[in-house]
Design an enzyme around this catalytic site. Structure first.
Site, short mmCIF file in Angstrom:
data_model
loop_
_atom_site.label_atom_id
_atom_site.label_comp_id
_atom_site.label_asym_id
_atom_site.label_seq_id
_atom_site.Cartn_x
_atom_site.Cartn_y
_atom_site.Cartn_z
CG ASP A 182 -2.31 1.03 0.98
OD1 ASP A 182 -2.29 1.51 -0.09
OD2 ASP A 182 -2.96 1.34 2.01
N GLY A 183 0.36 2.34 -0.69
CA GLY A 183 0.97 3.57 -0.50
C GLY A 183 0.06 4.44 0.34
CD GLU A 214 -1.27 2.56 -3.60
OE1 GLU A 214 -0.85 1.19 -3.37
OE2 GLU A 214 -2.21 2.73 -2.88
CG ASP A 222 -5.12 -0.44 -1.92
OD1 ASP A 222 -4.05 0.06 -2.28
OD2 ASP A 222 -5.23 -0.01 -0.68
CG HIS A 272 -8.79 2.46 3.09
ND1 HIS A 272 -7.96 2.54 4.23
CD2 HIS A 272 -8.63 2.94 2.37
CE1 HIS A 272 -6.93 3.17 3.65
NE2 HIS A 272 -7.20 3.35 2.48
CG ASP A 288 -3.71 2.22 5.16
OD1 ASP A 288 -3.79 3.08 4.38
OD2 ASP A 288 -4.59 2.60 6.35
#
Length: 151
Positions: A9-10, A47, A69, A125, A135
């Protein structure tokens, strides 16, 4: 070949602004967490950096299930990349591809590296434990870039 599940994740506070990336690597016998950040970046770059750092962390050839994601990263790697390369890193509208430096690095790691990679999209999320931890790690990366204690 070992199988490794990777969640990436970023995060970015402002876009552009300070950002972070997070990685969770899981195999049957171990788990590793990585994070980092940069001061002036974008969410898309973070990301991508997460995937790059995850693949660089693997010490031997693996079967990789890569959970992202980011539709930008997923579609870039599974749909858009061949056309960009064929056009000399230009889009269909003849504009330079944004983040070409990172796309080129990803291309080498994914398409010319030792790993057997399959891509999985996960809704961000939305309660997926691996994605939620990635995250959290990305937010730690933002804090590190800012010189703050981790959240």
């Amino acid at each position: 070949m070992n199988t490794v599940d990777i969640y990436t994740d970023g995060a970015c506070k402002g876009n552009p602004g300070p950002g972070g990336w997070g990685v969770l690597l899981r195999s049957s016998d171990s788990q590793k967490q990585l994070f980092g950040g940069a001061m002036e970046t974008t969410n898309n770059r973070m990301e991508m950096q997460a995937v790059i750092e995850a693949l660089k962390a693997l010490k031997r050839p693996c079967k990789v299930v890569l959970h992202v994601d980011s539709q930008y990263v997923l579609k870039g790697m599974t749909e858009w990349l061949p056309s960009w390369k064929a056009r000399g890193w230009r889009t269909a509208s003849k504009e330079p591809v944004k983040n070409a430096d990172l796309w080129q690095e990803l291309d080498v790691l994914v398409n010319h590296g030792p790993h057997d990679i399959s891509w999985r999209w996960v809704r961000g999320h939305n309660g997926d434990p691996g994605n939620e931890l990635a995250d959290e790690l990305a937010n730690k990366g933002v804090a590190a870039a800012l010189g703050q204690p981790p959240p």
